[in-house]
Design a protein around this motif. Structure first.
Motif, PDB file in Angstrom:
ATOM      1  N   ARG A  65      41.838 -38.605 -25.249  1.00  0.00           N
ATOM      2  CA  ARG A  65      40.404 -38.790 -24.971  1.00  0.00           C
ATOM      3  C   ARG A  65      39.578 -37.712 -25.650  1.00  0.00           C
ATOM      4  NH1 ARG A  65      42.091 -40.337 -19.681  1.00  0.00           N
ATOM      5  NH2 ARG A  65      41.714 -38.234 -18.953  1.00  0.00           N
ATOM      6  N   ARG A  66      40.094 -36.472 -25.656  1.00  0.00           N
ATOM      7  CA  ARG A  66      39.390 -35.385 -26.344  1.00  0.00           C
ATOM      8  C   ARG A  66      39.239 -35.704 -27.821  1.00  0.00           C
ATOM      9  NH1 ARG A  66      42.018 -31.705 -23.129  1.00  0.00           N
ATOM     10  NH2 ARG A  66      43.742 -31.576 -24.575  1.00  0.00           N
ATOM     11  N   GLN A  67      40.287 -36.214 -28.443  1.00  0.00           N
ATOM     12  CA  GLN A  67      40.222 -36.573 -29.860  1.00  0.00           C
ATOM     13  C   GLN A  67      39.203 -37.681 -30.099  1.00  0.00           C
ATOM     14  OE1 GLN A  67      41.537 -35.392 -32.682  1.00  0.00           O
ATOM     15  NE2 GLN A  67      42.395 -33.699 -31.530  1.00  0.00           N
ATOM     16  N   ASP A  68      39.191 -38.671 -29.221  1.00  0.00           N
ATOM     17  CA  ASP A  68      38.228 -39.774 -29.368  1.00  0.00           C
ATOM     18  C   ASP A  68      36.799 -39.256 -29.243  1.00  0.00           C
ATOM     19  OD1 ASP A  68      40.270 -42.267 -27.631  1.00  0.00           O
ATOM     20  OD2 ASP A  68      40.347 -41.484 -29.683  1.00  0.00           O
ATOM     21  N   ARG A  69      36.563 -38.374 -28.270  1.00  0.00           N
ATOM     22  CA  ARG A  69      35.219 -37.818 -28.085  1.00  0.00           C
ATOM     23  C   ARG A  69      34.819 -36.951 -29.265  1.00  0.00           C
ATOM     24  NH1 ARG A  69      37.046 -36.912 -22.712  1.00  0.00           N
ATOM     25  NH2 ARG A  69      37.202 -34.701 -23.199  1.00  0.00           N
ATOM     26  N   LEU A  70      35.767 -36.237 -29.860  1.00  0.00           N
ATOM     27  CA  LEU A  70      35.470 -35.418 -31.022  1.00  0.00           C
ATOM     28  C   LEU A  70      34.938 -36.286 -32.154  1.00  0.00           C
ATOM     29  CD1 LEU A  70      35.572 -32.774 -32.666  1.00  0.00           C
ATOM     30  CD2 LEU A  70      37.923 -33.385 -33.268  1.00  0.00           C
ATOM     31  N   GLY A  71      35.596 -37.405 -32.396  1.00  0.00           N
ATOM     32  CA  GLY A  71      35.128 -38.317 -33.440  1.00  0.00           C
ATOM     33  C   GLY A  71      33.714 -38.813 -33.174  1.00  0.00           C
ATOM     34  N   GLU A  72      33.437 -39.145 -31.928  1.00  0.00           N
ATOM     35  CA  GLU A  72      32.094 -39.614 -31.577  1.00  0.00           C
ATOM     36  C   GLU A  72      31.060 -38.507 -31.754  1.00  0.00           C
ATOM     37  OE1 GLU A  72      32.566 -40.961 -27.584  1.00  0.00           O
ATOM     38  OE2 GLU A  72      33.891 -42.609 -28.172  1.00  0.00           O
ATOM     39  N   ARG A  73      31.408 -37.286 -31.338  1.00  0.00           N
ATOM     40  CA  ARG A  73      30.459 -36.162 -31.474  1.00  0.00           C
ATOM     41  C   ARG A  73      30.183 -35.852 -32.928  1.00  0.00           C
ATOM     42  NH1 ARG A  73      33.692 -33.637 -27.476  1.00  0.00           N
ATOM     43  NH2 ARG A  73      34.439 -32.223 -29.069  1.00  0.00           N
ATOM     44  N   LEU A  74      31.217 -35.879 -33.755  1.00  0.00           N
ATOM     45  CA  LEU A  74      31.019 -35.589 -35.168  1.00  0.00           C
ATOM     46  C   LEU A  74      30.147 -36.654 -35.831  1.00  0.00           C
ATOM     47  CD1 LEU A  74      34.553 -34.305 -36.179  1.00  0.00           C
ATOM     48  CD2 LEU A  74      32.447 -32.984 -35.961  1.00  0.00           C
ATOM     49  N   ALA A  75      30.330 -37.891 -35.435  1.00  0.00           N
ATOM     50  CA  ALA A  75      29.490 -38.954 -35.988  1.00  0.00           C
ATOM     51  C   ALA A  75      28.041 -38.759 -35.573  1.00  0.00           C
ATOM     52  CB  ALA A  75      30.006 -40.317 -35.529  1.00  0.00           C
ATOM     53  N   ALA A  76      27.806 -38.247 -34.379  1.00  0.00           N
ATOM     54  CA  ALA A  76      26.443 -38.047 -33.888  1.00  0.00           C
ATOM     55  C   ALA A  76      25.794 -36.797 -34.469  1.00  0.00           C
ATOM     56  CB  ALA A  76      26.458 -37.951 -32.364  1.00  0.00           C
ATOM     57  N   GLY A  81      38.607 -40.165 -40.303  1.00  0.00           N
ATOM     58  CA  GLY A  81      39.355 -39.398 -41.296  1.00  0.00           C
ATOM     59  C   GLY A  81      39.652 -37.990 -40.803  1.00  0.00           C
ATOM     60  N   LEU A  82      38.673 -37.373 -40.141  1.00  0.00           N
ATOM     61  CA  LEU A  82      38.889 -36.035 -39.581  1.00  0.00           C
ATOM     62  C   LEU A  82      39.981 -36.056 -38.526  1.00  0.00           C
ATOM     63  CD1 LEU A  82      35.263 -34.644 -39.241  1.00  0.00           C
ATOM     64  CD2 LEU A  82      37.095 -33.685 -40.620  1.00  0.00           C
ATOM     65  N   ASP A  83      40.017 -37.096 -37.719  1.00  0.00           N
ATOM     66  CA  ASP A  83      41.048 -37.209 -36.685  1.00  0.00           C
ATOM     67  C   ASP A  83      42.450 -37.235 -37.293  1.00  0.00           C
ATOM     68  OD1 ASP A  83      39.264 -37.210 -34.614  1.00  0.00           O
ATOM     69  OD2 ASP A  83      39.274 -39.387 -34.340  1.00  0.00           O
ATOM     70  N   GLU A  84      42.571 -37.752 -38.516  1.00  0.00           N
ATOM     71  CA  GLU A  84      43.882 -37.886 -39.145  1.00  0.00           C
ATOM     72  C   GLU A  84      44.328 -36.613 -39.870  1.00  0.00           C
ATOM     73  OE1 GLU A  84      43.523 -41.315 -41.605  1.00  0.00           O
ATOM     74  OE2 GLU A  84      43.384 -42.671 -39.898  1.00  0.00           O
ATOM     75  N   LEU A  85      43.401 -35.680 -40.072  1.00  0.00           N
ATOM     76  CA  LEU A  85      43.755 -34.443 -40.764  1.00  0.00           C
ATOM     77  C   LEU A  85      44.614 -33.548 -39.867  1.00  0.00           C
ATOM     78  CD1 LEU A  85      40.352 -33.391 -42.382  1.00  0.00           C
ATOM     79  CD2 LEU A  85      42.343 -34.343 -43.550  1.00  0.00           C
TER      80      LEU A  85
END
Length: 178
Positions: A87-98, A121-125
């Motif tokens: 969930r933290r990873q999913d939220r990170l992606g959403e925050r970065l997009a925002a 892409g960041l999540d996969e790094l």
């Protein structure tokens, strides 16, 4: 040592023996799987339970009365931890997009798609590469500051940035976003 205490009447295990027997390992795997941990991550979860048993023995604490039940509880807690991390990873992606500045929202839907693709892409790094990309491009820190904060040479930061940006660019081309 742990099995001997958990199962009186058995001979002591030789030093370095596996603290989980086959039945206990199957139970740990089942608890992890039922807890929603993907099949690919099950071996890591079993190793974490073994490690915690060995740490407990190394610290001098008494072995649990029922190693199998204790291992199942630890496995259940690991499954919860796995979901929290996801969930933290999913939220990170959403925050970065925002985080994209408003002046870049000219394209509307196209910009949103690009932001989401970059976040994925960041999540996969790897962690080290993601960390320097976020610090450099989202926190706007200079390479020198990043190197000082992370305790690595500036060349290492530059190398990680180069590799990460190339991977992100390749990912965006692969997904036909740019």
């Amino acid at each position: 040592m742990l099995r001997r205490r958990a199962r009186p009447g058995r001979e002591a295990d030789p030093a370095g023996a596996d603290p989980l027997d086959a039945a206990q390992e199957r139970r740990v795997r089942a608890v992890l799987a039922l807890g929603g941990v993907p099949q690919a991550d099950l071996p890591d979860g079993v190793q974490q339970v073994r490690l915690r048993l060995l740490e407990r023995a190394a610290s001098g604490r008494e072995a649990p009365r029922d190693v199998s039940a204790w291992a199942a509880v630890v496995a259940s807690n690991l499954a919860v931890d796995w979901h929290r991390a996801r969930r933290r990873q999913d939220r990170l992606g959403e925050r970065l997009a925002a985080l994209r500045p408003p002046e870049h929202t000219v394209g509307g839907e196209d910009t949103r798609l690009l932001s989401l693709a970059v976040a994925r892409g960041l999540d996969e790094l790897p962690d080290a590469q993601r960390q320097v990309v976020v610090l450099r491009f989202y926190a706007d820190l200079p390479v020198r500051s990043i190197a000082e904060q992370l305790g690595v040479p500036e060349g290492t930061v530059k190398s990680r940035l180069h590799t990460a940006v190339r991977a992100l660019r390749d990912r965006l081309h692969q997904d036909e976003v740019v």
